[in-house]
Each structure stands twice: as C-alpha cells, then as structure tokens.
Write a protein that holds these residues in place. Structure first.
Motif, PDB file in Angstrom:
ATOM      1  N   ASP A 155     -25.217  22.883  13.824  1.00 42.51           N
ATOM      2  CA  ASP A 155     -26.659  23.073  13.693  1.00 42.51           C
ATOM      3  C   ASP A 155     -27.330  22.382  14.873  1.00 42.51           C
ATOM      4  O   ASP A 155     -27.430  21.157  14.901  1.00 42.51           O
ATOM      5  CB  ASP A 155     -27.141  22.483  12.362  1.00 42.51           C
ATOM      6  N   PRO A 156     -27.761  23.152  15.900  1.00 40.30           N
ATOM      7  CA  PRO A 156     -28.358  22.517  17.092  1.00 40.30           C
ATOM      8  C   PRO A 156     -29.522  21.592  16.781  1.00 40.30           C
ATOM      9  O   PRO A 156     -29.587  20.494  17.356  1.00 40.30           O
ATOM     10  CB  PRO A 156     -28.786  23.720  17.939  1.00 40.30           C
TER      11      PRO A 156
ATOM     12  N   LEU B  84     -23.917   2.098  22.915  1.00 42.28           N
ATOM     13  CA  LEU B  84     -23.401   3.318  22.284  1.00 42.28           C
ATOM     14  C   LEU B  84     -23.576   4.463  23.274  1.00 42.28           C
ATOM     15  O   LEU B  84     -24.647   4.639  23.841  1.00 42.28           O
ATOM     16  CB  LEU B  84     -24.151   3.621  20.987  1.00 42.28           C
ATOM     17  N   ARG B  85     -22.519   5.242  23.447  1.00 40.69           N
ATOM     18  CA  ARG B  85     -22.561   6.333  24.412  1.00 40.69           C
ATOM     19  C   ARG B  85     -21.735   7.514  23.907  1.00 40.69           C
ATOM     20  O   ARG B  85     -20.648   7.328  23.349  1.00 40.69           O
ATOM     21  CB  ARG B  85     -22.038   5.860  25.764  1.00 40.69           C
ATOM     22  N   VAL B  86     -22.258   8.712  24.089  1.00 45.42           N
ATOM     23  CA  VAL B  86     -21.552   9.930  23.711  1.00 45.42           C
ATOM     24  C   VAL B  86     -20.613  10.312  24.850  1.00 45.42           C
ATOM     25  O   VAL B  86     -21.056  10.556  25.979  1.00 45.42           O
ATOM     26  CB  VAL B  86     -22.531  11.079  23.416  1.00 45.42           C
ATOM     27  N   LEU B  87     -19.320  10.373  24.561  1.00 46.50           N
ATOM     28  CA  LEU B  87     -18.335  10.736  25.574  1.00 46.50           C
ATOM     29  C   LEU B  87     -18.124  12.240  25.657  1.00 46.50           C
ATOM     30  O   LEU B  87     -17.810  12.763  26.725  1.00 46.50           O
ATOM     31  CB  LEU B  87     -16.999  10.052  25.276  1.00 46.50           C
ATOM     32  N   GLY B  88     -18.289  12.934  24.550  1.00 49.76           N
ATOM     33  CA  GLY B  88     -18.069  14.371  24.522  1.00 49.76           C
ATOM     34  C   GLY B  88     -17.931  14.847  23.095  1.00 49.76           C
ATOM     35  O   GLY B  88     -18.256  14.122  22.143  1.00 49.76           O
TER      36      GLY B  88
ATOM     37  N   LEU C 140     -18.024  18.198  27.440  1.00 46.25           N
ATOM     38  CA  LEU C 140     -18.542  16.982  28.037  1.00 46.25           C
ATOM     39  C   LEU C 140     -20.012  16.795  27.661  1.00 46.25           C
ATOM     40  O   LEU C 140     -20.642  17.728  27.146  1.00 46.25           O
ATOM     41  CB  LEU C 140     -18.354  17.032  29.554  1.00 46.25           C
ATOM     42  N   PRO C 141     -20.596  15.612  27.894  1.00 44.08           N
ATOM     43  CA  PRO C 141     -21.967  15.350  27.432  1.00 44.08           C
ATOM     44  C   PRO C 141     -23.003  16.376  27.879  1.00 44.08           C
ATOM     45  O   PRO C 141     -23.944  16.668  27.135  1.00 44.08           O
ATOM     46  CB  PRO C 141     -22.259  13.961  28.013  1.00 44.08           C
ATOM     47  N   ASP C 142     -22.854  16.938  29.086  1.00 44.09           N
ATOM     48  CA  ASP C 142     -23.839  17.921  29.553  1.00 44.09           C
ATOM     49  C   ASP C 142     -23.860  19.149  28.650  1.00 44.09           C
ATOM     50  O   ASP C 142     -24.931  19.666  28.293  1.00 44.09           O
ATOM     51  CB  ASP C 142     -23.527  18.332  30.992  1.00 44.09           C
ATOM     52  N   ARG C 143     -22.695  19.635  28.266  1.00 40.69           N
ATOM     53  CA  ARG C 143     -22.633  20.807  27.392  1.00 40.69           C
ATOM     54  C   ARG C 143     -23.078  20.476  25.975  1.00 40.69           C
ATOM     55  O   ARG C 143     -23.662  21.312  25.294  1.00 40.69           O
ATOM     56  CB  ARG C 143     -21.215  21.383  27.378  1.00 40.69           C
TER      57      ARG C 143
ATOM     58  N   ILE D 289     -26.079  22.470  24.018  1.00 35.64           N
ATOM     59  CA  ILE D 289     -25.985  23.053  22.679  1.00 35.64           C
ATOM     60  C   ILE D 289     -27.100  22.508  21.788  1.00 35.64           C
ATOM     61  O   ILE D 289     -27.670  23.234  20.968  1.00 35.64           O
ATOM     62  CB  ILE D 289     -24.602  22.763  22.073  1.00 35.64           C
ATOM     63  N   ALA D 290     -27.437  21.238  21.957  1.00 32.99           N
ATOM     64  CA  ALA D 290     -28.499  20.635  21.137  1.00 32.99           C
ATOM     65  C   ALA D 290     -29.860  21.256  21.416  1.00 32.99           C
ATOM     66  O   ALA D 290     -30.755  21.174  20.570  1.00 32.99           O
ATOM     67  CB  ALA D 290     -28.545  19.133  21.374  1.00 32.99           C
ATOM     68  N   GLU D 291     -30.050  21.876  22.583  1.00 36.65           N
ATOM     69  CA  GLU D 291     -31.335  22.485  22.930  1.00 36.65           C
ATOM     70  C   GLU D 291     -31.448  23.924  22.450  1.00 36.65           C
ATOM     71  O   GLU D 291     -32.502  24.544  22.641  1.00 36.65           O
ATOM     72  CB  GLU D 291     -31.538  22.436  24.446  1.00 36.65           C
ATOM     73  N   LEU D 292     -30.408  24.466  21.844  1.00 36.74           N
ATOM     74  CA  LEU D 292     -30.484  25.837  21.345  1.00 36.74           C
ATOM     75  C   LEU D 292     -31.453  25.925  20.172  1.00 36.74           C
ATOM     76  O   LEU D 292     -31.644  24.953  19.437  1.00 36.74           O
ATOM     77  CB  LEU D 292     -29.092  26.310  20.900  1.00 36.74           C
ATOM     78  N   PRO D 293     -32.082  27.085  19.966  1.00 39.91           N
ATOM     79  CA  PRO D 293     -33.006  27.231  18.825  1.00 39.91           C
ATOM     80  C   PRO D 293     -32.244  27.371  17.520  1.00 39.91           C
ATOM     81  O   PRO D 293     -31.002  27.417  17.488  1.00 39.91           O
ATOM     82  CB  PRO D 293     -33.785  28.505  19.167  1.00 39.91           C
TER      83      PRO D 293
END
Length: 296
Positions: free
Chosen positions: A164-165, A219-223, A232-235, A239-243
């Motif tokens: 769920d984005p 705290l850091r998101v690795l992937g 990886l974090p960029d992807r 995905i989080a920006e999808l509607p």
C-alpha cells in the motif's frame, strides 16, 4: 500495537556489561557470504534448538515478501523506550492509512474483505538471517551485498501486511519524524570530544560518578525485498509516491475510454450535424451552378 515477542531474537549480554535501558546489538552487518568449510562440517548447515527456530522464523518472514514488502532497517543506539515509541508510531501510521484502498486488495472497490494485520518490526540475528537469505532461492546475494555495503551494526526488518503506497509513505515519514537524521559534528565538537578523552580526571584516585548517557539514536532504510527482488532506497521512495489503487483504476479507465469517446464524437458529428451541413452546402453549390434550369 506490535507484539513485544518480535524482539526476542537479539543476543543477550551479561547484565554487568550492559547499560540499563539499552538494546544490545551486533557489531557486524548482514553477511550472505558462504562460510568456510572446515573439517567435519557439512553444507548446507542444519541448525538445532533455538537457532533452528530462528532460522525457520526468518524463512517464514522471507516467504511473506512475495505479496508484500519487507523493509531492511539499520538501527543504532536505541533505548528500550525509544524502541517502544517507534513501534507505536509505526502502528499509528499504519492505522491512519488503513482505510484507503490497497494494491493487494481483491475487492473491486479496493476495500479489503477482512482487516489486515499491522506491520511487524523484528530485530534480526545477522548470522542466522544471512544463512536464511543464502538458502532462499529467489534472492540474489549480490544485491544483498550491494544493499548492506559499508553498514556495520544492528539490523531489523519491518514486515508490511500489504503493498500500500500511502501506508508505506506514512511509515517512511514516521521514521524521519521519530528518529531524525543525525547532524554532522563540527570540527570544534570533534576537537572538544578528543580533548575530553585525553584529559586527566578531576579527582585522581577517586571513583568517577556514573553519568546518564545522552542517546542519539539512528535509523536508516537500507532497502526492501519484494517478490524476490531487492529494492534500494531510491526505488522504495518511488513506490511510496504512487497513488492509491482507486486513483490508478480511475486513470486506467480514463485512458481506455478516451479513444472510444473521441471516436464516438467523430462518428456522431459525421453522421449528424456536420454531414448534414456538408450535403446542404453541396446542394446549394449545384443549384447556383445550374441556375434556375429545371433538372432533366
């Protein structure tokens, strides 16, 4: 609220060496490099006792990534109170976005048929989790090593119930709000810390009074792991920006119906007003050309 049993896998230290209120951590990151074969050792390894339970538990967590994301997190200097607050904030963020349609929903309206479970945060034991990743067939070990490159410390995994984005975006915002990124120390601060380490005690020979340590957690998101693929974090942020699912369905219906609507409008104009006007103009042109002569 997440179950506290999810944190029972961290290694235990002697109570005399462990500061009260702190969560113990490993000094190395996740490793998927196969172990060296020593005399009397057989591969693949077969765990027994508590290690076997942890191995099977980690394999079950990896199996859940086929339908929902599994976030890999690096954490450092967390007190038990901070860890409890983080779990509560994750649960609250999940509940705030729980009423929105999910990408994994089977309902045409995008509403789950039954309530979904909450995200589960698990502090992992790196050595056994690395063995589970090595034995998991769909995960590329090179991607795992690329994700954990340059990371040394304690790791955790966050199992999301659905893809769920909006929920993922809310959780990522919760990380930044609950545990803000550390500020880089200035040269003056580093110099002062070095001087304090080398300075002589104020009262030589006396026992130093223990002082409460100021903890600055990290705290850091690795992937993420989704359907056998390492993101990886960029992807993960993309995905989080999808509607939401409902918005995607509306956009898809609009794209599919747009050509049909335009064709219907064109045919309507051609078969209706535009065609009638074209024939009327042609009739008037013929009448002007032939004058008042009767038609043969």
């Amino acid at each position: 609220m997440l179950s506290s049993r999810a944190f029972s896998t961290r290694p235990r230290l002697n109570s005399a060496r462990r500061a009260p209120g702190f969560v113990s951590s490993r000094s190395y990151a996740l490793s998927v490099i196969p172990p060296k074969v020593i005399k009397g050792m057989t591969l693949p390894r077969h765990f027994t006792g508590k290690k076997a339970f942890q191995y099977n538990w980690y394999m079950k967590i990896l199996d859940s990534s086929t339908t929902s994301p599994l976030l890999f997190l690096y954490h450092n200097d967390f007190t038990s109170q901070k860890l409890i607050k983080l779990r509560r904030d994750i649960s609250a963020a999940s509940n705030r976005s729980g009423s929105k349609p999910s990408l994994s929903s089977k309902s045409p309206a995008g509403v789950p048929a039954e309530p979904t479970s909450e995200p589960l945060l698990t502090v992992i034991r790196s050595s056994i989790f690395g063995a589970a990743l090595r034995d998991y067939p769909t995960v590329d070990n090179a991607d795992i090593m690329r994700m954990t490159e340059g990371v040394a410390g304690a790791l955790a995994v966050l199992s999301l119930p659905v893809l769920d984005p909006p929920q993922l975006k809310a959780i990522l915002r919760t990380f930044d709000r609950t545990v803000p990124p550390r500020k880089a120390k200035t040269e003056e601060e580093l110099r002062k810390e070095e001087e304090e380490k080398k300075a002589d005690p104020a009262n030589p020979g006396r026992r130093i009074k223990p002082m409460k340590q100021i903890v600055d957690p990290e705290l850091r998101v690795l992937g993420a792991l989704l359907d056998g693929q390492i993101l990886l974090p960029d992807r993960v942020n993309s995905i989080a920006e999808l509607p939401t699912l409902q918005t995607l369905r509306e956009q898809l219906v609009g794209l599919l119906s747009s050509p049909g609507t335009q064709l219907a409008m064109t045919l309507s104009e051609a078969s209706g007003g535009r065609l009638a006007r074209t024939l009327e103009g042609l009739k008037k042109g013929l009448e002007e050309t032939s004058g008042d002569a009767p038609a043969p």
